[in-house]
Design a protein around this motif. Structure first.
Motif, short mmCIF file in Angstrom:
data_model
loop_
_atom_site.label_atom_id
_atom_site.label_comp_id
_atom_site.label_asym_id
_atom_site.label_seq_id
_atom_site.Cartn_x
_atom_site.Cartn_y
_atom_site.Cartn_z
N GLN A 142 0.83 -1.20 0.00
CA GLN A 142 0.00 0.00 0.00
C GLN A 142 0.87 1.25 0.00
O GLN A 142 0.58 2.21 -0.73
CB GLN A 142 -0.91 0.03 1.22
CG GLN A 142 -2.13 -0.82 1.10
CD GLN A 142 -3.08 -0.54 2.25
OE1 GLN A 142 -2.67 -0.53 3.41
NE2 GLN A 142 -4.34 -0.33 1.93
N SER A 145 2.20 1.94 -3.37
CA SER A 145 1.15 2.46 -4.26
C SER A 145 0.81 3.91 -3.93
O SER A 145 0.51 4.70 -4.83
CB SER A 145 -0.09 1.58 -4.21
OG SER A 145 -0.77 1.72 -2.98
N PRO A 150 4.89 1.38 -9.10
CA PRO A 150 4.29 0.06 -9.35
C PRO A 150 4.75 -0.92 -8.26
O PRO A 150 5.93 -0.97 -7.91
CB PRO A 150 4.84 -0.34 -10.71
CG PRO A 150 6.10 0.45 -10.87
CD PRO A 150 5.91 1.72 -10.08
N ALA A 151 3.81 -1.68 -7.74
CA ALA A 151 4.14 -2.70 -6.76
C ALA A 151 4.60 -3.95 -7.51
O ALA A 151 3.94 -4.38 -8.46
CB ALA A 151 2.95 -3.03 -5.90
#
Length: 156
Positions: A142, A145, A150-151
């Motif tokens: 989280q 983000s 970008p995760a």
């Protein structure tokens, strides 16, 4: 070690690799960033996870809780690179200890981390850390983000 214990260790190594992939995506200059003044920073969450692994997995292996202090982690590991290195070292020590355990050691009663008047099987204390790591990994995803980054894929 039973097949069930071997499976749990394989699963934990897989989870840990995903967490390390996520840590590689965190910008070094954002280590002390948090989305809110009342929330932990990236660094605080990572230090907490290192502490947790040493605490819960260490107790699984030795029967006693003895985690590094948060102050020592802040002092000795001021960068993301140093935190990742320290965690890798602790993780390997934990894995080595777990690999040396006999099947019956996983069922050995150890004090509950939440109620010293109770005991729990060592394998249950180990599973606490596995779940705990996933919980905080989601928190870090989280955070990434929130920064608009970008995760990375953590489950492949």
């Amino acid at each position: 070690m039973t097949p069930a214990h071997e499976f749990l260790l394989r699963r934990w190594r897989f989870i840990r690799r995903g967490t390390d992939t996520l840590l590689a995506a965190i910008p070094e200059d954002r280590l002390e960033w948090s989305p809110n003044i009342k929330m932990r920073s990236f660094g605080d969450v990572i230090r907490h996870l290192i502490w947790s692994e040493a605490q819960f997995v260490g107790a699984t292996v030795t029967g006693a809780y003895a985690a590094p202090s948060d102050a020592s982690l802040q002092h000795d590991c001021p960068t993301l690179v140093s935190l990742r290195e320290r965690w890798a070292q602790i993780h390997q020590q934990c894995l080595d200890g777990l690999q040396r355990m006999a099947a019956e050691d996983f069922e050995r009663p150890i004090p509950s981390p939440y109620d010293a008047t109770r005991t729990l099987p060592a394998v249950l204390v180990l599973s606490f850390h596995v779940e705990h790591e996933l919980h905080h990994r989601s928190q870090l995803i989280q955070y990434v983000s929130f920064l608009g980054l970008p995760a990375p894929a953590t489950f492949i």
